[in-house]
Design a protein around this motif. Structure first.
Motif, PDB file in Angstrom:
ATOM      1  N   VAL A 187      15.998   6.516  11.484  1.00  0.00           N
ATOM      2  CA  VAL A 187      15.068   6.907  12.547  1.00  0.00           C
ATOM      3  C   VAL A 187      13.806   7.458  11.897  1.00  0.00           C
ATOM      4  CG1 VAL A 187      16.803   7.266  14.345  1.00  0.00           C
ATOM      5  CG2 VAL A 187      16.222   9.158  12.819  1.00  0.00           C
ATOM      6  N   VAL A 188      12.674   7.171  12.530  1.00  0.00           N
ATOM      7  CA  VAL A 188      11.386   7.637  12.027  1.00  0.00           C
ATOM      8  C   VAL A 188      11.198   9.088  12.455  1.00  0.00           C
ATOM      9  CG1 VAL A 188       8.887   7.266  12.049  1.00  0.00           C
ATOM     10  CG2 VAL A 188      10.437   5.301  12.108  1.00  0.00           C
ATOM     11  N   ILE A 189      10.832   9.908  11.481  1.00  0.00           N
ATOM     12  CA  ILE A 189      10.697  11.355  11.681  1.00  0.00           C
ATOM     13  C   ILE A 189       9.224  11.731  11.761  1.00  0.00           C
ATOM     14  CG2 ILE A 189      11.209  13.611  10.646  1.00  0.00           C
ATOM     15  CD1 ILE A 189      13.691  11.897  11.354  1.00  0.00           C
ATOM     16  N   THR A 190       8.915  12.650  12.665  1.00  0.00           N
ATOM     17  CA  THR A 190       7.596  13.259  12.708  1.00  0.00           C
ATOM     18  C   THR A 190       7.779  14.739  12.415  1.00  0.00           C
ATOM     19  OG1 THR A 190       6.842  11.667  14.359  1.00  0.00           O
ATOM     20  CG2 THR A 190       5.544  13.680  14.119  1.00  0.00           C
ATOM     21  N   ALA A 191       7.273  15.166  11.263  1.00  0.00           N
ATOM     22  CA  ALA A 191       7.403  16.571  10.871  1.00  0.00           C
ATOM     23  C   ALA A 191       6.199  17.331  11.390  1.00  0.00           C
ATOM     24  CB  ALA A 191       7.496  16.685   9.358  1.00  0.00           C
ATOM     25  N   GLY A 192       6.484  18.388  12.117  1.00  0.00           N
ATOM     26  CA  GLY A 192       5.411  19.219  12.653  1.00  0.00           C
ATOM     27  C   GLY A 192       5.577  20.660  12.215  1.00  0.00           C
ATOM     28  N   THR A 193       4.580  21.470  12.477  1.00  0.00           N
ATOM     29  CA  THR A 193       4.663  22.873  12.088  1.00  0.00           C
ATOM     30  C   THR A 193       5.613  23.645  12.999  1.00  0.00           C
ATOM     31  OG1 THR A 193       2.695  23.317  13.407  1.00  0.00           O
ATOM     32  CG2 THR A 193       2.363  22.958  11.050  1.00  0.00           C
ATOM     33  N   GLU A 194       5.681  23.264  14.253  1.00  0.00           N
ATOM     34  CA  GLU A 194       6.561  23.947  15.202  1.00  0.00           C
ATOM     35  C   GLU A 194       7.950  23.335  15.254  1.00  0.00           C
ATOM     36  OE1 GLU A 194       5.634  26.749  16.916  1.00  0.00           O
ATOM     37  OE2 GLU A 194       3.825  26.603  15.680  1.00  0.00           O
ATOM     38  N   GLU A 195       8.007  22.005  15.220  1.00  0.00           N
ATOM     39  CA  GLU A 195       9.294  21.325  15.279  1.00  0.00           C
ATOM     40  C   GLU A 195       9.190  19.958  14.625  1.00  0.00           C
ATOM     41  OE1 GLU A 195      10.135  21.137  19.460  1.00  0.00           O
ATOM     42  OE2 GLU A 195       8.843  19.423  19.781  1.00  0.00           O
TER      43      GLU A 195
ATOM     44  N   ASP B  83       0.861  -1.188   0.000  1.00  0.00           N
ATOM     45  CA  ASP B  83       0.000   0.000   0.000  1.00  0.00           C
ATOM     46  C   ASP B  83       0.897   1.237   0.000  1.00  0.00           C
ATOM     47  OD1 ASP B  83      -1.778   2.053   0.376  1.00  0.00           O
ATOM     48  OD2 ASP B  83      -2.502   1.362   2.325  1.00  0.00           O
ATOM     49  N   PRO B  84       1.243   1.753  -1.200  1.00  0.00           N
ATOM     50  CA  PRO B  84       2.170   2.888  -1.289  1.00  0.00           C
ATOM     51  C   PRO B  84       1.714   4.155  -0.565  1.00  0.00           C
ATOM     52  CG  PRO B  84       1.972   1.812  -3.417  1.00  0.00           C
ATOM     53  CD  PRO B  84       0.921   1.207  -2.519  1.00  0.00           C
ATOM     54  N   SER B  85       0.444   4.200  -0.149  1.00  0.00           N
ATOM     55  CA  SER B  85       0.019   5.365   0.634  1.00  0.00           C
ATOM     56  C   SER B  85       0.508   5.270   2.079  1.00  0.00           C
ATOM     57  CB  SER B  85      -1.507   5.517   0.593  1.00  0.00           C
ATOM     58  OG  SER B  85      -2.129   4.458   1.280  1.00  0.00           O
ATOM     59  N   LEU B  86       0.974   4.085   2.494  1.00  0.00           N
ATOM     60  CA  LEU B  86       1.558   3.922   3.833  1.00  0.00           C
ATOM     61  C   LEU B  86       3.048   4.199   3.723  1.00  0.00           C
ATOM     62  CD1 LEU B  86       1.397   3.108   6.824  1.00  0.00           C
ATOM     63  CD2 LEU B  86       1.892   0.769   6.092  1.00  0.00           C
ATOM     64  N   ARG B  87       3.441   5.349   4.262  1.00  0.00           N
ATOM     65  CA  ARG B  87       4.849   5.768   4.207  1.00  0.00           C
ATOM     66  C   ARG B  87       5.263   6.325   5.551  1.00  0.00           C
ATOM     67  NH1 ARG B  87       3.843   9.448  -0.915  1.00  0.00           N
ATOM     68  NH2 ARG B  87       2.717  10.424   0.744  1.00  0.00           N
ATOM     69  N   PHE B  88       6.498   6.052   5.890  1.00  0.00           N
ATOM     70  CA  PHE B  88       7.088   6.618   7.099  1.00  0.00           C
ATOM     71  C   PHE B  88       8.237   7.504   6.656  1.00  0.00           C
ATOM     72  CE2 PHE B  88       5.266   2.548   8.221  1.00  0.00           C
ATOM     73  CZ  PHE B  88       4.532   2.842   9.355  1.00  0.00           C
ATOM     74  N   LEU B  89       8.281   8.718   7.155  1.00  0.00           N
ATOM     75  CA  LEU B  89       9.395   9.610   6.879  1.00  0.00           C
ATOM     76  C   LEU B  89      10.562   9.154   7.747  1.00  0.00           C
ATOM     77  CD1 LEU B  89      10.293  12.172   5.379  1.00  0.00           C
ATOM     78  CD2 LEU B  89       9.463  13.485   7.341  1.00  0.00           C
ATOM     79  N   VAL B  90      11.702   8.839   7.129  1.00  0.00           N
ATOM     80  CA  VAL B  90      12.863   8.349   7.873  1.00  0.00           C
ATOM     81  C   VAL B  90      14.116   9.092   7.420  1.00  0.00           C
ATOM     82  CG1 VAL B  90      11.891   6.047   8.261  1.00  0.00           C
ATOM     83  CG2 VAL B  90      13.323   6.440   6.259  1.00  0.00           C
ATOM     84  N   ALA B  91      15.137   9.034   8.276  1.00  0.00           N
ATOM     85  CA  ALA B  91      16.409   9.680   7.977  1.00  0.00           C
ATOM     86  C   ALA B  91      17.530   8.927   8.673  1.00  0.00           C
ATOM     87  CB  ALA B  91      16.400  11.135   8.458  1.00  0.00           C
ATOM     88  N   PRO B  92      18.739   8.991   8.103  1.00  0.00           N
ATOM     89  CA  PRO B  92      19.876   8.447   8.841  1.00  0.00           C
ATOM     90  C   PRO B  92      20.148   9.383  10.025  1.00  0.00           C
ATOM     91  CG  PRO B  92      20.609   9.530   6.823  1.00  0.00           C
ATOM     92  CD  PRO B  92      19.110   9.558   6.817  1.00  0.00           C
TER      93      PRO B  92
END
Length: 130
Positions: free
Chosen positions: A84-92, A43-52
């Motif tokens: 690591v899994v990233i959570t992008a927010g408007t503040e941080e 399900d390509p709509s399931l994505r996790f934002l990740v970064a080294p």
């Protein structure tokens, strides 16, 4: 996604809450290779934002248990890609340092691990602008 064939990453055990998703691809989101989408093949709509973690948390060095290495068919921890899994927010924007995703570069097996007994934060603030 593009027409480029991306290597499929097979989860050795499913991510918590997503038992049906066992195959993922890592899609680069920016030119400098700092952001990726860990995207479900099913399900390509399931994505996790990740970064080294290295560019953001240079001292981050999770201890990987032997049973985790065995589940990944890994004999050389230096061959692990840590994301690591990233959570992008408007503040941080934060990174989950408590539960990294480990990918064996050779077998392309992966799993998200919870670093038991560590004091790693689930929401570590990322201090780099994209």
């Amino acid at each position: 996604m593009t027409d480029i064939e991306l290597p499929i990453i097979e989860m050795a055990s499913p991510m918590a809450g997503f038992p049906a998703h066992r195959q993922f691809v890592l899609v680069r989101l920016n030119d400098d290779g700092l952001l990726y989408a860990f995207t479900s093949v099913q399900d390509p709509s399931l994505r996790f934002l990740v970064a080294p973690p290295e560019p953001f948390f240079p001292d981050y060095a999770p201890e990987i248990e032997n049973d985790t290495l065995a589940a990944l068919n890994n004999t050389d921890p230096d061959r692990l890609l840590v994301m690591v899994v990233i959570t992008a927010g408007t503040e941080e924007t934060t990174a989950n340092l408590m539960a990294p995703i480990l990918v064996d570069r050779d077998s392309r097996r992966a799993m998200q691990v919870i670093l038991q007994g560590s004091k790693m934060p689930v929401r570590a603030v990322m201090r780099r602008n994209f």
